[in-house]
Design a protein around this motif. Structure first.
Motif, PDB file in Angstrom:
ATOM      1  N   UNK A   9       0.820  -1.207   0.000  1.00 47.49           N
ATOM      2  CA  UNK A   9       0.000   0.000   0.000  1.00 47.49           C
ATOM      3  C   UNK A   9       0.852   1.254   0.000  1.00 47.49           C
ATOM      4  N   UNK A  10       0.178   2.401  -0.103  1.00 50.51           N
ATOM      5  CA  UNK A  10       0.903   3.661  -0.087  1.00 50.51           C
ATOM      6  C   UNK A  10       0.070   4.795  -0.629  1.00 50.51           C
ATOM      7  N   UNK A  11       0.752   5.910  -0.899  1.00 52.03           N
ATOM      8  CA  UNK A  11       0.109   7.112  -1.426  1.00 52.03           C
ATOM      9  C   UNK A  11       0.399   7.203  -2.922  1.00 52.03           C
ATOM     10  N   UNK A  12      -0.636   7.445  -3.698  1.00 53.01           N
ATOM     11  CA  UNK A  12      -0.471   7.551  -5.147  1.00 53.01           C
ATOM     12  C   UNK A  12      -1.391   8.643  -5.661  1.00 53.01           C
ATOM     13  N   UNK A  13      -0.985   9.288  -6.739  1.00 51.57           N
ATOM     14  CA  UNK A  13      -1.817  10.330  -7.333  1.00 51.57           C
ATOM     15  C   UNK A  13      -2.939   9.715  -8.168  1.00 51.57           C
ATOM     16  N   UNK A  14      -4.024  10.447  -8.346  1.00 55.04           N
ATOM     17  CA  UNK A  14      -5.097   9.938  -9.226  1.00 55.04           C
ATOM     18  C   UNK A  14      -4.550   9.592 -10.608  1.00 55.04           C
ATOM     19  N   UNK A  15      -5.005   8.451 -11.110  1.00 58.90           N
ATOM     20  CA  UNK A  15      -4.518   7.968 -12.385  1.00 58.90           C
ATOM     21  C   UNK A  15      -3.302   7.072 -12.285  1.00 58.90           C
ATOM     22  N   UNK A  16      -2.735   6.989 -11.105  1.00 61.13           N
ATOM     23  CA  UNK A  16      -1.547   6.175 -10.902  1.00 61.13           C
ATOM     24  C   UNK A  16      -1.860   4.709 -10.654  1.00 61.13           C
ATOM     25  N   UNK A  17      -0.801   3.947 -10.350  1.00 61.36           N
ATOM     26  CA  UNK A  17      -0.929   2.504 -10.154  1.00 61.36           C
ATOM     27  C   UNK A  17      -0.232   2.061  -8.873  1.00 61.36           C
TER      28      UNK A  17
END
Length: 115
Positions: A9-17
């Motif tokens: 898990x983690x932090x990702x920007x919208x549109x990311x994977x």
């Protein structure tokens, strides 16, 4: 007994994977089902995707065509590849291993989709 552990898990920007992993160990029968659930704040836990030890998979409508569940039987590991992530995908993701005798949940891994 069966022990289930998630990671990735983690932090990702919208549109990311992101790719989540679920490793199971212990008394795992030849036929078993591994599922990913998620729970967002204030919401009920919901089923995201499942895969049997024979490779049959199912998906929730909300993630179909964006998420892919797969497995590596030798290592009893299941992956959840999440693409085109949206803020609504933000949740704690849990893995569940169901065998003929046991029902094992992992501790969960946080996925946050935010800019």
């Amino acid at each position: 007994q069966v022990h289930t552990v998630e990671s990735g898990g983690g932090l990702v920007q919208p549109g990311g994977s992101l790719r989540l992993s679920c490793a199971a160990s212990g008394s795992i029968s030849s036929f078993h089902v591994t599922s990913w659930y998620r729970q967002a704040p204030g919401k009920q836990r919901e089923l995201v995707a499942s895969i049997t030890s024979r490779g049959y998979s199912t998906y929730a409508d909300a993630v179909k065509d964006r998420f892919t569940i797969s497995r590596e039987n030798v290592k009893n590991t299941v992956f959840l590849q999440m693409n085109s992530l949206k803020p609504d995908d933000t949740a704690v993701y849990y893995c569940r291993t169901q065998t003929s005798e046991y029902d094992s949940w992992g501790q969960g891994t946080q996925v946050t989709v935010s800019s």
